[in-house]
Design a protein around this motif. Structure first.
Motif, mmCIF file in Angstrom:
data_model
loop_
_atom_site.group_PDB
_atom_site.id
_atom_site.type_symbol
_atom_site.label_atom_id
_atom_site.label_comp_id
_atom_site.label_asym_id
_atom_site.label_seq_id
_atom_site.Cartn_x
_atom_site.Cartn_y
_atom_site.Cartn_z
ATOM 1 N N TYR A 190 54.162 17.642 -137.532
ATOM 2 C CA TYR A 190 53.373 17.991 -136.349
ATOM 3 C C TYR A 190 52.154 17.085 -136.203
ATOM 4 O O TYR A 190 51.822 16.644 -135.094
ATOM 5 C CB TYR A 190 52.894 19.449 -136.436
ATOM 6 C CG TYR A 190 53.977 20.462 -136.218
ATOM 7 C CD1 TYR A 190 54.343 20.870 -134.937
ATOM 8 C CD2 TYR A 190 54.635 21.030 -137.300
ATOM 9 C CE1 TYR A 190 55.338 21.813 -134.736
ATOM 10 C CE2 TYR A 190 55.634 21.977 -137.114
ATOM 11 C CZ TYR A 190 55.981 22.362 -135.825
ATOM 12 O OH TYR A 190 56.975 23.288 -135.636
ATOM 13 N N GLY A 194 50.948 13.924 -133.399
ATOM 14 C CA GLY A 194 50.314 15.142 -132.903
ATOM 15 C C GLY A 194 49.134 14.911 -131.984
ATOM 16 O O GLY A 194 48.483 15.868 -131.555
ATOM 17 N N LEU A 197 45.533 16.823 -132.123
ATOM 18 C CA LEU A 197 45.358 18.218 -131.716
ATOM 19 C C LEU A 197 45.300 19.202 -132.877
ATOM 20 O O LEU A 197 45.004 20.384 -132.668
ATOM 21 C CB LEU A 197 46.502 18.619 -130.769
ATOM 22 C CG LEU A 197 46.469 17.942 -129.393
ATOM 23 C CD1 LEU A 197 47.748 18.237 -128.623
ATOM 24 C CD2 LEU A 197 45.244 18.404 -128.598
ATOM 25 N N PHE A 198 45.558 18.738 -134.109
ATOM 26 C CA PHE A 198 45.588 19.654 -135.247
ATOM 27 C C PHE A 198 44.395 19.471 -136.180
ATOM 28 O O PHE A 198 44.231 20.256 -137.115
ATOM 29 C CB PHE A 198 46.889 19.471 -136.027
ATOM 30 C CG PHE A 198 48.100 19.916 -135.258
ATOM 31 C CD1 PHE A 198 48.545 21.221 -135.329
ATOM 32 C CD2 PHE A 198 48.771 19.024 -134.434
ATOM 33 C CE1 PHE A 198 49.658 21.642 -134.603
ATOM 34 C CE2 PHE A 198 49.885 19.429 -133.709
ATOM 35 C CZ PHE A 198 50.330 20.736 -133.781
ATOM 36 N N LYS A 459 50.411 24.303 -132.410
ATOM 37 C CA LYS A 459 49.022 23.914 -132.186
ATOM 38 C C LYS A 459 48.157 25.164 -132.021
ATOM 39 O O LYS A 459 47.096 25.286 -132.649
ATOM 40 C CB LYS A 459 48.955 23.030 -130.932
ATOM 41 C CG LYS A 459 47.631 22.406 -130.471
ATOM 42 C CD LYS A 459 46.419 23.133 -130.527
ATOM 43 C CE LYS A 459 45.235 22.569 -129.825
ATOM 44 N NZ LYS A 459 44.231 22.082 -130.793
ATOM 45 N N ARG A 460 48.586 26.110 -131.219
ATOM 46 C CA ARG A 460 47.790 27.324 -130.983
ATOM 47 C C ARG A 460 47.728 28.207 -132.225
ATOM 48 O O ARG A 460 46.726 28.877 -132.476
ATOM 49 C CB ARG A 460 48.365 28.093 -129.796
ATOM 50 C CG ARG A 460 48.116 27.401 -128.459
ATOM 51 C CD ARG A 460 48.552 28.253 -127.290
ATOM 52 N NE ARG A 460 49.977 28.189 -127.079
ATOM 53 C CZ ARG A 460 50.593 27.302 -126.294
ATOM 54 N NH1 ARG A 460 49.880 26.387 -125.657
ATOM 55 N NH2 ARG A 460 51.899 27.320 -126.137
ATOM 56 N N ASP A 463 45.330 26.150 -134.620
ATOM 57 C CA ASP A 463 43.988 25.992 -134.048
ATOM 58 C C ASP A 463 43.811 26.994 -132.911
ATOM 59 O O ASP A 463 43.740 26.632 -131.729
ATOM 60 C CB ASP A 463 43.825 24.549 -133.546
ATOM 61 C CG ASP A 463 42.448 24.261 -132.974
ATOM 62 O OD1 ASP A 463 41.525 25.065 -133.208
ATOM 63 O OD2 ASP A 463 42.305 23.234 -132.284
ATOM 64 N N GLU A 466 41.348 26.505 -130.224
ATOM 65 C CA GLU A 466 41.513 25.216 -129.538
ATOM 66 C C GLU A 466 40.267 24.351 -129.701
ATOM 67 O O GLU A 466 39.732 23.788 -128.744
ATOM 68 C CB GLU A 466 41.871 25.433 -128.065
ATOM 69 C CG GLU A 466 43.207 26.146 -127.906
ATOM 70 C CD GLU A 466 43.678 26.296 -126.476
ATOM 71 O OE1 GLU A 466 42.829 26.271 -125.570
ATOM 72 O OE2 GLU A 466 44.897 26.447 -126.273
ATOM 73 N N ASN A 469 40.771 19.370 -128.715
ATOM 74 C CA ASN A 469 41.366 19.395 -127.383
ATOM 75 C C ASN A 469 41.311 18.006 -126.764
ATOM 76 O O ASN A 469 40.524 17.154 -127.181
ATOM 77 C CB ASN A 469 40.623 20.392 -126.487
ATOM 78 C CG ASN A 469 41.519 21.034 -125.450
ATOM 79 O OD1 ASN A 469 42.522 20.447 -125.045
ATOM 80 N ND2 ASN A 469 41.163 22.230 -125.009
ATOM 81 N N TYR A 473 46.602 17.633 -123.659
ATOM 82 C CA TYR A 473 46.909 19.035 -123.958
ATOM 83 C C TYR A 473 46.536 19.938 -122.787
ATOM 84 O O TYR A 473 47.263 20.875 -122.446
ATOM 85 C CB TYR A 473 46.174 19.462 -125.222
ATOM 86 C CG TYR A 473 46.414 20.899 -125.617
ATOM 87 C CD1 TYR A 473 47.689 21.344 -125.948
ATOM 88 C CD2 TYR A 473 45.368 21.812 -125.670
ATOM 89 C CE1 TYR A 473 47.926 22.670 -126.315
ATOM 90 C CE2 TYR A 473 45.577 23.126 -126.047
ATOM 91 C CZ TYR A 473 46.862 23.561 -126.355
ATOM 92 O OH TYR A 473 47.074 24.853 -126.722
#
Length: 478
Positions: A190, A194, A197-198, A459-460, A463, A466, A469, A473
């Motif tokens: 991921y 990714g 975003l992580f 992702k959600r 995180d 969020e 960001n 996304y």
């Protein structure tokens, strides 16, 4: 004498005015950020120049407490707002650039994520080692390259995820974890690909390859011959290590004429040291001028094509090390225009559908207004290690350079054309690359990346606030 003093005063005033203007422009730039596409200027709240792990950890924890949003930037050549988010904190990772460990014997190197591929090449070249997978240019950061899971000219190693042993990830709550195929392995496919975003990729351990000596082999052909040529002369010939092709965008031979360059393992590897000095930017003025001509006329496109073809065909038989093949010139492509910009698109199509795909692509482009400057073609073998893999089959990757206006109307015109090209690509079981401007529709994204909802759900889950960001996304994931 009076005139002399007037001139001196004018020069002093002019210098002071320029200096103040320069300072003002730098301060203004610190309020607004944009990526290489220059279509998404974004006002940021904070800019953080990163130099240590402690700094990053502190800022992420502070953001977690205050509810701030963080985006992560390297060289910012992702062109779809992947490094930007309005009124957020931008972490500039380019100063986080130490080489932490290098083991020539094990053929491994550990670097902070702001290190560029050029930095690594400088370190490993004297030891007869090379990078396995990277872009065709070496100006990009390792962290940014991991975030988009790059590929390059090498046809034997796949995409970048294949050469990553492990990395450290700074999570949204400020904790640091090790990630590999055996430790926190669920995050490995991921985070690579990714798009930041992580969390923050801190440092990475990469596997290295031998710096081999190659000999160029060039050929010109019709596009209908390319699939057969590739399968017979490239893919199934183990001595061919890297490959690059170009297809014409000149009006008289539009999407019909091609030339290819294969990088064949030289028979006498003992000569490698003779060619191992890392090359620098070569002559820039002439190709820059000719690329400029091609932006504004069909005649210029024809001249550029013929000149490029002659140059590469004349290189047939040339010797070059692997490291130097992976140091392609990029300075001649620099482009500044207040009203226009240049964007990239990259489409992947299965090898066995290439000719039919080109026919359908041509049928669309001959009816549309699109200032297409160049198409290069690379090969990426089937590789689905990353959740957002673009190589669902053995693929040819077509990288398109497009000149377009910056106005809303120009963006809408380009979007209309590119969505048609994406539909053609998807109809041929292809996909497109995600680091570029968000022209594709939601429906097209789901067709190209069937695991995209799984990606966004992860992702959600990882995180939930969020904390990390970006505009990509926001456009597709929220």
């Amino acid at each position: 004498m009076k005139l002399k003093w007037i001139l001196i005063c004018f020069l002093i005033y002019g210098s002071a005015f320029y200096s103040s203007l320069h300072v003002y422009s730098r301060q203004s730039a610190k309020e607004t950020a944009e990526d290489a596409g220059k279509l998404l200027p974004v006002k940021m709240k904070y800019f953080r120049d990163v130099h240590s792990t402690k700094e990053i950890q502190q800022w992420v924890r502070e953001a977690d407490e205050s509810g701030e949003t963080i985006s992560i930037a390297g060289m910012q050549h992702s062109q779809g707002g992947h490094t930007l988010y309005p009124n957020g904190t931008l972490l500039d990772m380019t100063g986080y650039s130490q080489i932490l460990n290098f083991s020539p014997k094990e053929k491994k190197i550990t670097v902070q994520s702001g290190v560029t591929w050029a930095d690594i090449q400088q370190m490993i070249n004297p030891y007869g080692l090379s990078i396995k997978v990277m872009q065709s240019q070496n100006i990009f950061t390792v962290g940014g390259s991991l975030s988009v899971n790059v590929h390059g000219r090498d046809i034997r190693y796949g995409s970048l995820i294949d050469s990553v042993e492990s990395f450290r990830l700074l999570k949204p709550n400020g904790a640091i974890i090790n990630v590999s195929r055996t430790e926190n392995s669920d995050m490995f496919p991921y985070v690579i690909g990714g798009y930041g975003l992580f969390g923050v990729i801190l440092d990475v351990t990469l596997e290295l390859a031998d710096d081999e000596l190659y000999q160029h082999r060039s050929a010109a052909m019709n596009y209908k011959e390319y699939e057969t040529y590739f399968n017979e002369k490239v893919k199934h010939d183990d001595s061919v290590k890297m490959h690059l092709a170009r297809i014409s965008v000149a009006p008289e031979s539009f999407l019909k004429e091609m030339y290819v360059t294969d990088y064949v393992l030289a028979e006498d590897q003992g000569n490698r040291e003779k060619y191992m000095e890392l090359k620098k930017e070569e002559i820039v003025a002439l190709p820059k001028f000719m690329l400029g001509l091609s932006r504004y006329s069909d005649w210029g496109k024809g001249l550029l094509w013929e000149t490029q073809k002659e140059f590469f065909m004349n290189n047939d038989g040339k010797y070059e090390t692997r490291n130097n093949v992976m140091r392609s010139d990029s300075e001649f492509m620099e482009y500044e225009n207040p009203n226009r910009t240049e964007v990239l698109q990259e489409y992947f199509v299965p090898v066995d559908q290439f000719a039919e795909y080109i026919n359908d692509l041509r049928a669309v482009l001959e009816k549309e207004e699109l200032n297409l400057l160049n198409i290069t073609i690379r090969y990426v073998g089937h590789d689905e290690d990353a959740v957002l893999s673009y190589a669902k089959n053995d693929m040819f990757a077509l990288v398109m350079l497009i000149n377009q206006g910056r106005s809303e109307q120009d963006i809408q015109v380009t979007e209309k054309v590119l969505q048609k090209l994406i539909d053609v690509t998807l109809d041929h079981d292809g996909s497109y690359y995600l680091p570029y401007y968000s022209y594709p529709s939601d429906k097209q994204l789901k067709r190209a990346y069937p695991r995209i909802e799984e990606f966004f759900e992860k992702k959600r889950e990882f995180d939930p606030e969020e904390r990390f960001n970006n505009l990509f996304y926001e456009r597709y994931g929220q």
